[in-house]
Design a protein around this motif. Structure first.
Motif, short mmCIF file in Angstrom:
data_model
loop_
_atom_site.label_atom_id
_atom_site.label_comp_id
_atom_site.label_asym_id
_atom_site.label_seq_id
_atom_site.Cartn_x
_atom_site.Cartn_y
_atom_site.Cartn_z
N UNK A 25 0.78 -1.13 -0.31
CA UNK A 25 0.56 -0.40 -0.29
C UNK A 25 0.75 1.05 0.07
N UNK A 26 2.00 1.09 0.91
CA UNK A 26 2.52 2.55 0.69
C UNK A 26 3.53 2.62 -0.20
N UNK A 27 4.27 1.44 -0.91
CA UNK A 27 4.34 1.27 -2.13
C UNK A 27 3.85 2.20 -3.48
N UNK A 28 2.74 1.92 -4.03
CA UNK A 28 1.74 2.38 -4.26
C UNK A 28 1.92 3.43 -4.04
N UNK A 29 1.07 4.90 -2.75
CA UNK A 29 0.76 5.61 -2.83
C UNK A 29 2.73 5.73 -2.93
N UNK A 30 3.57 5.74 -2.77
CA UNK A 30 4.75 6.73 -3.09
C UNK A 30 4.77 6.60 -4.59
N UNK A 31 4.51 6.16 -5.25
CA UNK A 31 4.48 6.47 -6.45
C UNK A 31 3.35 7.67 -7.01
N UNK A 32 2.48 7.95 -5.76
CA UNK A 32 1.42 8.72 -6.69
C UNK A 32 2.08 10.10 -6.05
N UNK A 33 2.77 10.27 -4.88
CA UNK A 33 3.46 11.17 -3.97
C UNK A 33 4.50 10.92 -3.35
N UNK A 34 5.15 11.71 -3.20
CA UNK A 34 5.95 11.65 -2.65
C UNK A 34 6.65 12.08 -0.98
N UNK A 35 5.52 12.56 -0.32
CA UNK A 35 5.77 13.14 1.00
C UNK A 35 4.45 12.22 1.76
N UNK A 36 3.91 12.12 3.37
CA UNK A 36 3.12 11.63 3.90
C UNK A 36 2.64 11.95 5.23
#
Length: 277
Positions: A25-36
């Protein structure tokens, strides 16, 4: 020149056709945004092995802004927290350079600047720190504003503004907006950066057009920061956050329209099922 954008979470039911395994899940998110925003750590210090998984799922340049546990900021109000801080810092150590800042979100009743100064002074020097205050005095009283800025600047810490001005403009138009207004602070917008690494939390509306119109002052400010050589991080919130991931990319794109040399975001990993059409 690099702009970091992200959301309050890295998983949302609306973001995938089918739920991804936790390790993806985080890996996928990190392809959309570069911070969280690391909001979950407010409620409990994570296991070190969990943080190791977060590290494996992200590139070294990905940014985590990790919120200190509420036991430190709200229950003990930054005093008598040596053991809790040691445990927290040990748990998040696997993030390495991915840990952009320790996020100190203070309760709305907190006004003790000597306590804050002592806490910041006691942090290990290699940690960057960013503080979010909510008491109205820091926004409405120029003397209190200057005193807080002095404490933060002495520690090399940033002031995180949580801009909810658009959320509170006009009546709520949905239960999600009404709930957000009941929970979020309502203080004046603040746009002054204290360090090279400003961090902004912007809260929009259900309506995309209203959200985009409301962030235009932040587009101007972010462009100015980048031209000054700063490295800002902007987090986009909406009442239900269903569209926040897409909106974060849109914010980045609007800034890049003004600054074509800005480093682009990665291409998102597709997660929806492939179709013939």
């Amino acid at each position: 020149m690099r702009l970091y954008v992200g959301c309050a979470m890295w998983q949302h039911p609306n973001w995938q056709e089918k739920p991804l395994p936790p390790a993806e899940r985080l890996h996928n998110y990190a392809s959309w945004c570069n911070a969280v925003e690391g909001n979950t750590t407010f409620y409990a210090t994570p296991h070190r092995r969990t943080v190791e998984s977060w590290s494996r799922q992200t590139d070294p340049d990905f940014r985590f802004v990790m919120k200190l546990p509420r036991t430190i900021t709200h229950d003990r109000r930054l005093t008598g927290i040596d053991d809790e801080m040691t445990n927290f810092l040990d748990a998040i150590e696997p993030l390495g350079r991915r840990l952009h800042a320790l996020w100190v979100q203070l309760p709305a009743s907190f006004v003790s600047l000597p306590t804050l100064a002592s806490f910041l002074d006691g942090l290990p020097a290699h940690y960057r720190c960013a503080v979010e205050v909510r008491h109205p005095v820091f926004f409405e009283n120029p003397r209190a504003t200057a005193q807080l800025e002095s404490v933060l600047e002495a520690a090399g810490a940033e002031w995180i503004p949580f801009d909810t001005t658009v959320l509170f403009t006009g009546p709520a138009t949905s239960p999600a907006e009404a709930e957000a207004r009941a929970k979020k602070p309502h203080n004046p917008r603040r746009t002054r950066a204290l360090t090279e690494f400003p961090i902004v939390r912007y809260h929009g509306r259900d309506d995309v057009a209203a959200t985009v119109a409301g962030w235009q002052p932040w587009i101007d400010t972010t462009v100015a920061w980048l031209r000054e050589g700063r490295s800002p991080t902007i987090f986009i919130h909406t009442p239900d956050n269903a569209g926040s991931r897409t909106l974060a990319r849109r914010f980045h794109a609007e800034v890049r329209d003004r600054l074509p040399d800005l480093e682009p975001l990665p291409d998102p990993i597709p997660t929806d099922p492939m179709t013939l059409f």
